[in-house]
Design an enzyme around this catalytic site. Structure first.
Site, short mmCIF file in Angstrom:
data_model
loop_
_atom_site.label_atom_id
_atom_site.label_comp_id
_atom_site.label_asym_id
_atom_site.label_seq_id
_atom_site.Cartn_x
_atom_site.Cartn_y
_atom_site.Cartn_z
N LYS A 15 15.11 26.33 62.31
CA LYS A 15 14.22 27.25 61.61
C LYS A 15 14.71 27.47 60.17
O LYS A 15 15.78 27.00 59.79
CB LYS A 15 14.14 28.59 62.35
CG LYS A 15 15.47 29.31 62.45
CD LYS A 15 15.34 30.60 63.25
CE LYS A 15 16.68 31.31 63.33
NZ LYS A 15 16.60 32.61 64.02
N TYR B 111 27.57 39.36 31.19
CA TYR B 111 26.86 40.64 31.19
C TYR B 111 27.79 41.79 31.58
O TYR B 111 28.59 41.69 32.51
CB TYR B 111 25.69 40.61 32.17
CG TYR B 111 24.52 39.78 31.69
CD1 TYR B 111 23.83 40.13 30.53
CD2 TYR B 111 24.10 38.67 32.41
CE1 TYR B 111 22.75 39.38 30.09
CE2 TYR B 111 23.01 37.91 31.98
CZ TYR B 111 22.34 38.27 30.82
OH TYR B 111 21.28 37.52 30.39
#
Length: 358
Positions: free
Chosen positions: A35, A255
């Protein structure tokens, strides 16, 4: 020319992990859980690589089963969530899909549609997500027996909530509940064994086990890595260094200025970020590797890039490939640094990263 950021898929490692699951499953047969696009590895690629050894696949939903058929594969496919619309039962009959029934309205659809697919019943033994409570099973079985189309019940499935934690008593309690609930129907098959259950000594896996993450080399056990359990990494995530520079003592990177150099440090920028599915919360000291040498991330992961400390790889230069996870750095290690699990990392790699197999 595209950047060389790639997820390389080792199909031999996949097959080795499947064989390991079969060995641990003992007398139980082993359906391969593919899956979530084969846990991010590519469902057609993964299912095809296992087609000569896996007698059955398991997926979450019908669109994943359709993808297996589109790859030219014909093994039965178990739909762990069952169907999401009444008309899907017709596809199940024609395409040899085996839906799991877990709620009353699925029984209603089955009665109204007149279809007779092979089906499984989900037993809720305490996880309380999906499934019929044990006390409801006699009534559910009676409904199935009365259906004129005669859906062919294969057996019962369950799912463990705490099998990843060896100290938890819940798995034994759920197993006992499952055995008691299904005992009136001894000729029907049973399936409860997720990846973690394969590593619990003495744990019954009944007729069918359902390995998932262990097929891809990730650990299903708290406090253990895939290699700790004898599993091989299937995905190697790589990206190139696109620049290097020396950051002076006292200067920051990225950042928020989240990392500040304590001394002059040679660093590199790597062409991968959270836009590719690399976890944003993997911060300073998360391991990576270059040329087989372990290095570390520094500062914040941004959308398209991340920074690494090259102190341990002084010869590294632009164009060299950095392993974000693979054989040198395990995906479970990175997951731990990011406060998550390998399942999320593997399934989270985005379509911007091409998969190649070997």
């Amino acid at each position: 020319m595209p950047r060389s950021t790639t997820a390389r898929i080792d199909l031999d490692a996949l097959r080795n992990n499947y064989r390991a699951a079969c060995e641990r499953a003992g007398s139980a047969k082993t359906m391969a859980v593919v899956k979530a696009d084969g846990y991010g590895h590519g469902i057609a690629r993964i299912a095809s690589a296992l087609s000569d050894v896996a007698p059955k696949y398991a997926v979450a939903c019908i669109e994943e089963a359709v993808a297996i058929r589109a790859a030219g594969l014909f093994q039965p496919v178990v739909l762990l969530q069952g169907v999401h619309a009444a008309d899907d039962f017709a596809d199940c009959v024609h395409r040899n899909f085996e839906p799991v029934l877990h709620v009353e309205h699925q029984l209603d659809w089955l009665e109204q549609g007149g279809y007779a697919p092979d089906v499984w019943l989900k037993v809720n033994t305490g996880m309380n997500r999906l499934g019929f409570r044990p006390d409801d099973l006699p009534a559910v079985m009676a409904r199935l027996e009365k259906m004129s189309a005669g859906a062919k019940l294969q057996g019962f499935v369950g799912h463990f909530a705490c099998a990843d934690d060896a100290s938890s008593p819940m798995t034994a309690a759920q197993t006992a509940t499952f055995e008691t609930a299904t005992s009136p129907w001894p000729l029907l098959m049973k399936s409860v064994g997720n990846s973690a259950a394969h590593f619990i000594p003495g744990q019954p896996l009944f007729d069918w086990s359902r390995p998932g993450i262990m097929l891809y080399g990730g650990s299903p056990i708290v406090g253990k890595t895939g290699p700790d359990l004898g599993l091989e990494p299937v995905m190697t995530l790589e990206a190139p260094l696109i620049t290097t520079r020396v950051v002076k003592a006292g200067e920051s990177v990225g950042y928020g200025g989240a990392w500040v150099a304590e001394r002059d440090t040679r660093m590199g920028m790597v062409a991968i970020g959270y836009g590719d599915g690399y976890p944003r919360h993997a911060g300073t000291d998360t391991p990576a590797a270059i040329g087989g040498r372990r290095i570390r991330l520094i500062g914040r992961v941004s959308m398209d890039m991340l920074a690494v400390d090259l102190s341990n790889a002084p010869e590294a230069g632009e164009g060299d490939l950095v392993e974000l996870w693979g054989r040198t750095v395990g995906v479970d290690e990175v997951a731990s640094c990011a406060g998550t699990i390998s399942y999320e990392l593997l399934t989270g790699i985005t379509s911007r990263v091409p998969r190649t197999s070997y």
